[in-house]
Design a protein around this motif. Structure first.
Motif, PDB file in Angstrom:
ATOM      1  N   ASN A 112       0.977  -1.309  -0.312  1.00 37.55           N
ATOM      2  CA  ASN A 112       0.312  -0.026  -0.454  1.00 37.55           C
ATOM      3  C   ASN A 112       0.695   1.302   0.264  1.00 37.55           C
ATOM      4  OD1 ASN A 112      -2.681  -0.369  -0.591  1.00 37.55           O
ATOM      5  ND2 ASN A 112      -2.288  -1.639   1.341  1.00 37.55           N
ATOM      6  N   LEU A 115       1.610   1.649  -3.376  1.00 43.58           N
ATOM      7  CA  LEU A 115       0.309   2.264  -4.374  1.00 43.58           C
ATOM      8  C   LEU A 115       0.364   3.673  -4.043  1.00 43.58           C
ATOM      9  CD1 LEU A 115      -1.841  -0.827  -4.291  1.00 43.58           C
ATOM     10  CD2 LEU A 115      -0.593   0.407  -5.651  1.00 43.58           C
ATOM     11  N   ASP A 116       0.748   4.137  -2.632  1.00 43.32           N
ATOM     12  CA  ASP A 116      -0.013   5.693  -2.112  1.00 43.32           C
ATOM     13  C   ASP A 116       1.265   6.954  -3.521  1.00 43.32           C
ATOM     14  OD1 ASP A 116      -0.834   4.796  -0.382  1.00 43.32           O
ATOM     15  OD2 ASP A 116       0.000   5.458   1.249  1.00 43.32           O
ATOM     16  N   LYS A 118       0.858   6.620  -5.889  1.00 41.67           N
ATOM     17  CA  LYS A 118      -0.229   6.458  -7.773  1.00 41.67           C
ATOM     18  C   LYS A 118       0.671   6.333  -8.737  1.00 41.67           C
ATOM     19  CE  LYS A 118      -2.872  10.277  -6.153  1.00 41.67           C
ATOM     20  NZ  LYS A 118      -2.391  10.910  -4.679  1.00 41.67           N
ATOM     21  N   GLN A 120       2.326   4.151 -12.139  1.00 43.97           N
ATOM     22  CA  GLN A 120       1.538   4.868 -13.594  1.00 43.97           C
ATOM     23  C   GLN A 120       1.617   3.666 -14.307  1.00 43.97           C
ATOM     24  OE1 GLN A 120       3.742   8.045 -14.295  1.00 43.97           O
ATOM     25  NE2 GLN A 120       2.131   8.912 -15.753  1.00 43.97           N
ATOM     26  N   THR A 122       2.566  -0.565 -13.256  1.00 45.12           N
ATOM     27  CA  THR A 122       3.092  -1.782 -12.430  1.00 45.12           C
ATOM     28  C   THR A 122       3.604  -3.005 -12.998  1.00 45.12           C
ATOM     29  OG1 THR A 122       0.893  -3.057 -12.774  1.00 45.12           O
ATOM     30  CG2 THR A 122       0.620  -1.237 -11.090  1.00 45.12           C
ATOM     31  N   LEU A 133      -5.185  -3.526  -7.112  1.00 48.17           N
ATOM     32  CA  LEU A 133      -5.600  -2.102  -6.944  1.00 48.17           C
ATOM     33  C   LEU A 133      -7.263  -2.408  -8.023  1.00 48.17           C
ATOM     34  CD1 LEU A 133      -2.834  -0.821  -9.818  1.00 48.17           C
ATOM     35  CD2 LEU A 133      -4.042   0.587  -8.167  1.00 48.17           C
ATOM     36  N   ARG A 137      -7.890  -0.463  -4.171  1.00 44.24           N
ATOM     37  CA  ARG A 137      -7.662   0.513  -4.355  1.00 44.24           C
ATOM     38  C   ARG A 137      -8.186   1.039  -5.041  1.00 44.24           C
ATOM     39  NH1 ARG A 137      -3.097   2.398  -1.198  1.00 44.24           N
ATOM     40  NH2 ARG A 137      -4.150   4.474  -1.538  1.00 44.24           N
ATOM     41  N   ASP A 139      -9.237   3.089  -6.737  1.00 46.01           N
ATOM     42  CA  ASP A 139      -9.415   4.545  -6.848  1.00 46.01           C
ATOM     43  C   ASP A 139      -8.174   5.390  -7.566  1.00 46.01           C
ATOM     44  OD1 ASP A 139      -8.504   3.342  -4.118  1.00 46.01           O
ATOM     45  OD2 ASP A 139      -7.788   5.436  -4.789  1.00 46.01           O
ATOM     46  N   LEU A 140      -7.054   4.014  -7.820  1.00 44.20           N
ATOM     47  CA  LEU A 140      -5.869   4.337  -8.293  1.00 44.20           C
ATOM     48  C   LEU A 140      -5.570   3.763  -9.526  1.00 44.20           C
ATOM     49  CD1 LEU A 140      -3.651   3.478  -5.510  1.00 44.20           C
ATOM     50  CD2 LEU A 140      -4.278   5.354  -6.261  1.00 44.20           C
ATOM     51  N   HIS A 143      -4.715   5.872 -13.322  1.00 43.95           N
ATOM     52  CA  HIS A 143      -3.495   6.401 -13.566  1.00 43.95           C
ATOM     53  C   HIS A 143      -2.779   5.279 -13.980  1.00 43.95           C
ATOM     54  CE1 HIS A 143      -3.660   9.943 -10.062  1.00 43.95           C
ATOM     55  NE2 HIS A 143      -4.436   8.971  -9.114  1.00 43.95           N
TER      56      HIS A 143
END
Ligand code: ADE
Length: 418
Positions: A112, A115-116, A118, A120, A122, A133, A137, A139-140, A143
């Motif tokens: 996490n 991931l914080d 953000k 573009q 992985t 994701l 998560r 919401d990310l 990006h």
């Protein structure tokens, strides 16, 4: 810079070991020279969840040299090399979140953290970042332009996600490149798995019966190396073709129930769940050693073993000895986690050279092509795969032949017969 490593004072040792490994990574080294000039990953935020080893650290440096803003966490709680994690932070300014032996809560808090930032892109080994994701998560996801996946198990999870129509961005299956699985899975896993077992137990392999459970690329490699060390190798399979292949490769093929009675060392490499179960433990010889070299620690049914055991005792380093009601003992290494990365150092740098060359070039390809790619799992483009093979051969100073014009014509014609 935010980070979480065991001890930053270990950095100097980690740097020396990274530099040693890099000497065996000529393909990645050439990519680095180009990346320094061209910066193909300029300003791309990359979230990497990989085994934190000397080889991975060198990949991280190359991505950074290519302009990426990289953050790294571990893809397994036991595989982190703490000196390497410290060096990445101190010597290379790469935010790293990994501590060998971290518990599950810390493991996920590290993912996490990564991931914080953000990301573009992985870069996964086992699809844990992708899985988070796509669950907690989401919401990310907006990006993300694309990703890569290192291992067989991860690719299987991603294909399942794609088949359910849920995969949200394109991912390149690095594992499926020939220059990855032919060498990393077979020769890398072959050597590092036996290295891990030997370091953990100091057993003489010669004369023992080694049961290899699963005859995929990894299983083939492990069987070959065990045979080379003088073991009697028994293979178990569920796939009839692989079963025949193992027979013709000279191994004895049995069901797990039959093999349980004769094995001295059991190694799971199936990528599946509970392949060694209650009914198998009870049949095993006194002192049988069991370990796993598949991605997840789910191949040995440890909850069942814990329930049926009357006693559990740590007998050496990472060896847990379980006493069963029938008075026999079975010994489990590294709590069923990847033995090659828990007890040894993972695959040697010269095979990771090709795997990570695929990662670096796939990341570059993704930046260039993300817009036109669909939300699917892609194979590494063939020209990248072949180019890596050529660069590797060149670095090994091995020449191969070229087809003559006549031979090219022959291969493309249909009318030349007897
Ligand atoms: N997977 C297997 N061996 C590895 C290594 N040495 N580094 C990173 N990932 C690996």
């Amino acid at each position: 810079m935010k980070h979480h490593v065991k001890d930053i004072k270990l950095a100097a040792q980690g740097k020396d070991r990274m530099e040693w490994a890099f000497k065996s990574m000529p393909v990645l080294s050439q990519i680095r020279d180009r990346f320094i000039k061209q910066k193909p990953l300029k300003n791309i935020r990359v979230a990497a969840c990989l085994h934190v080893t000397t080889e991975t650290a060198n990949l991280m440096r190359v991505l950074k040299d290519g302009g990426a803003d990289v953050t790294l966490c571990a893809s397994n709680p036991l595989s982190t090399q703490d000196d390497v994690a410290a060096s990445l932070v101190k010597n290379y300014g790469i935010p790293t979140f990994a501590i060998k032996g971290e518990n599950n809560k810390t493991y996920y808090s590290h993912i996490n953290e990564v991931l914080d930032r953000k990301p573009q892109m992985t870069m996964d080994d086992g699809a844990d970042i992708v899985s988070i994701l796509h669950s907690t998560r989401k919401d990310l996801l907006k990006h993300i332009i694309g990703g890569t996946e290192e291992t067989t198990t991860g690719v299987i999870r991603l294909r399942a996600l794609e088949n359910d129509g849920l995969l949200n961005y394109p991912i390149i299956a690095v594992n499926d490149a020939k220059t990855k699985h032919f060498f990393d899975n077979r020769y890398g896993t072959g050597q590092s798995t036996l290295d891990g077992i030997i370091r953990a137990t100091n057993l003489l392999i010669a004369g023992l019966t080694v049961v290899v459970i699963g005859y995929g690329w990894c299983g083939r490699g492990v069987a070959k190396k065990a045979k080379g060390l003088g073991a009697n190798v028994v293979v178990t399979e569920v796939d009839p073709l692989k079963g025949i292949e193992a027979v013709l490769d000279g191994y004895s093929v049995k069901t797990i129930s039959e093999a349980a009675k004769v094995g001295d060392i059991f190694i799971t490499l199936t990528g599946n769940l509970n392949v060694i179960r209650k009914e198998h433990f009870t049949k095993m010889k006194d002192g049988a050693v069991i370990c796993n070299s598949g991605h997840f620690n789910a191949e040995i049914d440890l909850p069942a073993l814990k329930k049926m055991a009357v006693k559990k005792r740590l007998v050496r380093g990472i060896i847990d000895e379980y006493t069963l009601k029938n008075k026999k003992h079975v010994c489990v290494l590294a709590d069923g986690r990847l033995i090659n990365l828990s007890a040894a150092e993972g695959h040697p740098a010269s095979v990771m050279d090709m795997s990570f060359a695929n990662q670096a070039l796939s990341a570059e390809y993704m930046v260039k092509n993300a817009k036109r790619l669909e939300k699917k799992v892609y194979v590494v483009p063939q020209d990248i795969d072949e180019n890596i093979a050529r660069l590797k051969l060149k670095a090994m100073k091995v020449g191969i032949d070229k087809l003559t014009v006549e031979q090219v014509d022959y291969l493309s014609s249909w009318n030349m017969g007897t």
